[in-house]
Scaffold this active site. Structure first.
Site, PDB file in Angstrom:
ATOM      1  N   GLY A   1       1.286   6.122   6.715  1.00 32.50           N
ATOM      2  CA  GLY A   1       0.284   5.748   7.707  1.00 32.50           C
ATOM      3  C   GLY A   1      -0.954   5.236   7.007  1.00 32.50           C
ATOM      4  O   GLY A   1      -0.894   4.816   5.846  1.00 32.50           O
TER       5      GLY A   1
ATOM      6  N   GLU B   1       2.241   7.519   1.716  1.00 37.74           N
ATOM      7  CA  GLU B   1       2.510   6.066   1.670  1.00 37.74           C
ATOM      8  C   GLU B   1       1.500   5.438   2.607  1.00 37.74           C
ATOM      9  O   GLU B   1       1.644   5.522   3.828  1.00 37.74           O
ATOM     10  CB  GLU B   1       3.933   5.763   2.162  1.00 37.74           C
ATOM     11  CG  GLU B   1       5.025   6.473   1.386  1.00 37.74           C
ATOM     12  CD  GLU B   1       5.239   5.916  -0.004  1.00 37.74           C
ATOM     13  OE1 GLU B   1       4.787   4.786  -0.277  1.00 37.74           O
ATOM     14  OE2 GLU B   1       5.849   6.617  -0.821  1.00 37.74           O
TER      15      GLU B   1
ATOM     16  N   CYS C   1       2.540  -2.812   5.884  1.00 43.52           N
ATOM     17  CA  CYS C   1       1.735  -2.259   4.799  1.00 43.52           C
ATOM     18  C   CYS C   1       1.717  -3.229   3.618  1.00 43.52           C
ATOM     19  O   CYS C   1       0.730  -3.358   2.922  1.00 43.52           O
ATOM     20  CB  CYS C   1       2.290  -0.912   4.375  1.00 43.52           C
ATOM     21  SG  CYS C   1       4.045  -0.985   4.013  1.00 43.52           S
TER      22      CYS C   1
END
Ligand code: NAD
Length: 498
Positions: free
Chosen positions: A244, A267, A302
């Site tokens: 997140g 992460e 991401c």
């Protein structure tokens, strides 16, 4: 052979029966409080489902079930090859239900149905199969202590794993945790994002159907500040596997310190540099990859290549090409198989992205493409693919993660300057460099502070390689055999032979 008839996804959406309750100890249950929350579809802004809003009481129940299962040995005590067989069955069941799961994912999160089916579900099945196949091929160690002793170094499952995951690849991010954690023999309590909880809830019953014993996999839909926080603070959770934002990642470290020092694996976010040297081999290829790096999945990645750092002499030529390709990412109905750019996950995220676009304009960057909200009539949340030119390293759109289809273009004059700009952010998830010169490629790959560096490509992917970040992009690695480190404790057993 007759052609396979095209799937009418709208029709199927109308026929869907959604599971909306928590999954604890092998069965679906309402939240202890009886509370629910509205799960809104970004496709059209309608309420898709009312989902159980779990909180601390449900976390207690799920963690207790997970601990009971772990201590009983019903899963943790099975041999690796037995776990492998069950996990392979689980993977087959997910594969059998891939169309239903892809449809749920698209309705819940807004990504194009073709991507949900061909990218997300394919990767989910592959990930689960890979860890299933790996786990009975991993050996422990014997230390070279000399003849007076036998020292065994063995891996043991950590116990109860709490997994808290985001909404951009809802089931895939969950599976990056579940597959290695379950393969190692742990019990798991999974909290999906409140923005996209439905596929995680659905696969829990498939896990039981595959033969994973009750209590080994529990799924708690609910909010971060209630269910997520309670899980992270729980005294009987041994390990917290989080994906997140960096802001929430920081909280996870605090929760661990405030409770039982559970292992925390993070992460988190990224602001990844995509460096293009003037000697790159094929500008058209660079342009295609650079556009996909920021517009795939609506830029909600991401690893998005959100900073295009291009050598000044080729800036105009490259931007022209990327802009032309960007125009082909037309925001459209996510249920249409031709759509390449779907909906932004929800109204707040849409607003966040629009605010960044506004801030780019206000700080003096030039909009080379897009910049507007579109398809408002649909009731859903759509933004044009957007490209900024003339961005400087100090601007907000060059430093902060936008998590939307917004590219910031910066320029440089030397390789040193490119690396300096690339590394001058808080994140270090991925980076890329395009060059024909092998020395430049190696030098820059070494100099970029990131967990993954692509050379002459972007977003190449395989389950065999680790994924994770340097700096505030997190710690630990998902994927590959390295992920097993997160879900096992090392034990040394020293046997005296003297
Ligand atoms: P987020 O941090 O808002 O939420 C992630 C999860 O944490 C959700 O399940 C949420 O409910 C929960 N959460 C939120 N606040 C919490 C709290 N106080 N206590 C406990 N749990 C809490 O992130 P998001 O918006 O869902 O996801 C986007 C972020 O995820 C981006 O920053 C993206 O870069 C990152 N991401 C990273 C990777 C990676 O592998 N590095 C992969 C995908 C996404």
């Amino acid at each position: 052979m007759p052609a396979t008839p095209a799937i009418d996804w709208r029709l199927r959406a109308g026929e869907l029966k959604l599971q909306t309750r928590a999954f604890i100890d092998g069965g679906y249950v309402d939240a202890a409080s009886g509370e629910t929350f509205d799960c809104i579809s970004p496709v059209d802004g309608r309420v898709l489902a009312r989902v159980a809003a779990t909180d601390a009481a449900d976390v207690d129940a799920a963690v207790a079930a997970a601990r009971r299962a772990f201590v009983s040995g019903s899963w943790s005590g099975r041999s690796p090859s037995q776990r492998k067989r069950t996990l392979l069955k689980f993977a087959e069941l997910i594969r059998d239900h891939r169309e239903e799961l892809a449809l749920i994912e698209t309705l819940d999160m807004g990504k194009p149905i073709t991507d949900s089916l061909k990218v997300d579900m394919a990767a989910v099945v592959n990930c689960l199969r890979w860890y299933a196949e790996a786990i009975d091929k991993v050996y422990d160690e014997v230390a070279p202590t000399g003849p007076q002793a036998l020292a065994l170094i063995t891996r043991e499952p950590v116990g109860v794993v709490g997994a808290v995951v985001p909404w951009n690849f809802p089931l895939l991010m969950a599976m990056w945790k579940l597959a290695p954690a379950l393969a190692c023999g742990n019990s798991v309590v999974l909290k999906p994002s409140e923005k996209s909880p439905l596929t995680a809830i659905r696969v829990a019953e498939l896990a039981v159907e595959a033969g994973i014993p009750a209590g080994v996999l529990n799924v708690l839909p609910g909010f971060g500040h209630t269910a997520g926080k309670a899980l992270a603070l729980h005294m009987d959770v041994d390990c917290l596997a989080f994906t997140g934002s960096t802001a929430t990642g920081r909280l996870m470290l605090q929760y661990s310190g405030q409770s039982n020092m559970k292992r925390v694996w993070l992460e988190c976010g990224g602001k990844s540099p995509n460096i293009v040297m003037a000697d790159c081999a094929d500008l058209e290829r660079v342009a295609r990859a650079s556009a996909a790096a920021i517009f795939f999945n609506q830029g909600e990645m991401c690893s998005a290549g959100s900073r295009l750092i291009v050598e000044e002499s080729i800036r105009d030529a490259l931007l022209e090409k990327i802009t032309a390709i960007g125009r082909t990412f037309v925001p459209g109905d996510p249920l249409d198989p031709q759509t390449r750019l779907g909906a932004i996950v929800d109204a707040p995220q849409l607003q966040t992205v629009m605010n960044y676009i506004e801030s780019g304009r206000a700080e003096g960057a030039r909009v080379a493409l897009g910049g507007k909200r579109v398809r408002e009539d649909s009731g859903g949340f759509y933004i044009e693919p957007t490209i900024f030119d003339g961005v400087t390293p100090q601007m907000k759109i060059a430093r902060e993660e936008i998590f939307g289809p917004v590219l910031s273009t910066l320029t440089f004059k030397s390789a040193e300057e490119a690396v300096r700009i690339a590394n001058d952010v808080d994140f270090g998830l991925v980076g890329a460099v395009w060059t024909r010169d092998v020395t430049t490629a190696h030098r820059m790959a070494r100099a970029i502070r990131a967990g993954m560096v692509y050379v002459n490509c972007y977003d190449a992917d395989d389950i065999t390689v680790p994924f994770g970040g340097f700096k505030q992009s997190g710690n630990g690695r998902d994927k590959s055999l390295h992920a097993l480190d997160k879900y096992t404790e090392l034990k040394t057993t020293w046997i005296d032979l003297g």
